[in-house]
Scaffold this motif. Structure first.
Motif, short mmCIF file in Angstrom:
data_model
loop_
_atom_site.label_atom_id
_atom_site.label_comp_id
_atom_site.label_asym_id
_atom_site.label_seq_id
_atom_site.Cartn_x
_atom_site.Cartn_y
_atom_site.Cartn_z
N GLY A 59 6.13 71.94 44.39
CA GLY A 59 6.75 72.02 43.03
C GLY A 59 5.71 72.01 42.02
N GLY A 60 6.17 72.82 40.87
CA GLY A 60 5.30 72.91 39.73
C GLY A 60 4.71 71.96 39.06
N PHE A 61 5.47 70.84 39.17
CA PHE A 61 5.18 69.60 38.52
C PHE A 61 4.24 68.84 39.29
CE2 PHE A 61 9.10 69.21 40.95
CZ PHE A 61 8.80 67.84 41.63
N HIS A 62 4.11 69.35 40.76
CA HIS A 62 3.17 68.40 41.33
C HIS A 62 1.58 69.14 41.10
CE1 HIS A 62 6.37 67.54 44.55
NE2 HIS A 62 6.02 66.48 43.87
N LYS A 63 1.79 70.39 40.54
CA LYS A 63 0.31 70.81 40.13
C LYS A 63 0.16 71.23 38.77
CE LYS A 63 0.70 73.63 44.45
NZ LYS A 63 0.33 75.13 45.06
N ALA A 64 0.76 70.41 37.91
CA ALA A 64 0.68 70.67 36.48
C ALA A 64 -0.88 70.38 36.15
CB ALA A 64 1.52 69.64 35.58
N LYS A 65 -1.26 71.11 35.22
CA LYS A 65 -2.72 70.93 34.81
C LYS A 65 -3.06 69.83 34.23
CE LYS A 65 -3.85 75.83 34.50
NZ LYS A 65 -4.06 76.98 33.98
N LYS A 66 -1.90 69.18 33.75
CA LYS A 66 -2.21 67.79 32.80
C LYS A 66 -2.35 66.57 33.64
CE LYS A 66 2.34 67.77 31.16
NZ LYS A 66 3.44 67.89 30.20
N LEU A 67 -2.07 66.70 35.05
CA LEU A 67 -1.84 65.76 35.90
C LEU A 67 -3.36 65.06 36.09
CD1 LEU A 67 0.30 66.59 38.85
CD2 LEU A 67 0.91 64.89 37.31
N LYS A 68 -3.41 63.76 36.16
CA LYS A 68 -4.36 63.05 36.30
C LYS A 68 -4.38 62.37 37.65
CE LYS A 68 -6.06 62.55 31.62
NZ LYS A 68 -5.15 62.47 30.77
N ILE A 69 -4.99 62.89 38.81
CA ILE A 69 -4.72 62.33 40.13
C ILE A 69 -5.52 60.96 40.11
CG2 ILE A 69 -4.66 62.63 42.51
CD1 ILE A 69 -3.05 64.75 40.98
#
Length: 179
Positions: free
Chosen positions: A94-104
């Motif tokens: 899903g695109g939201f799983h790979k969003a650039k703004k995510l901080k894992i």
């Protein structure tokens, strides 16, 4: 943070559950067609979840949307549940799983499954189990639906989740790498 006590494998996914009636089989007398009231309202809520196929340990959280902000919050809620462990989490593309703004979070590693292959993610069977328990329910609004979902999730023990999610190929792979 003292990471490294153990590495754990989880599967993650989201599901949408709405006010539209989930139909399914009903037991009736031979030759009698099943009858049930239905509604077609399209309001919905989302359940985000992670499960550990090996043990059935799980964490679910209800959200109103399916987007990267909710996914970020979900990761931030999962991470402290296992602060000493490294979590390898299998999920879809899903695109939201790979969003650039995510901080894992530091203790989470995301492992993306092949595209268009939901059958490779054992949490899909958990969603089916959840939805079977909600068949023919007629909640009047989203609040009532969320109560029904919470009740169904509370009934899902680690044993139930492990029995519906355990796949021989996953358990064999985990036993070889001793996760």
């Amino acid at each position: 943070m003292g990471l490294g006590n153990s590495v754990r494998f989880f599967c993650q996914d989201e599901t949408r559950i709405g006010l539209k009636t989930i139909s399914g089989r009903k037991i009736t007398l031979r030759g009698v067609k099943p009858y049930g009231q239905v509604q077609g309202k399209f309001k919905a809520t989302y359940i985000y979840g992670v499960i550990e196929p090996k043990t059935g340990k799980h964490f679910f959280y209800k959200f109103t949307h399916l987007n990267s902000q909710c996914f970020q919050i979900f990761l931030e809620l999962v991470s402290p549940k296992y602060p000493e462990d490294i979590l390898i989490i299998q999920l879809d593309n899903g695109g939201f799983h790979k969003a650039k703004k995510l901080k894992i979070p530091q203790n989470i590693i995301l492992m993306f499954q092949p595209s268009h292959s939901p059958e490779t993610n054992p949490i899909e069977q958990v969603w089916q189990y959840l939805k079977r328990g909600l068949r023919w329910q007629l909640p009047a609004n989203l609040d009532e639906l969320r109560v029904l979902i919470s009740q169904q999730l509370e009934r899902m023990s680690n044993e139930v989740i492990a029995s519906s999610a355990a796949r021989a190929y996953i358990l064999d792979a985990l036993s070889v790498v001793e996760i």
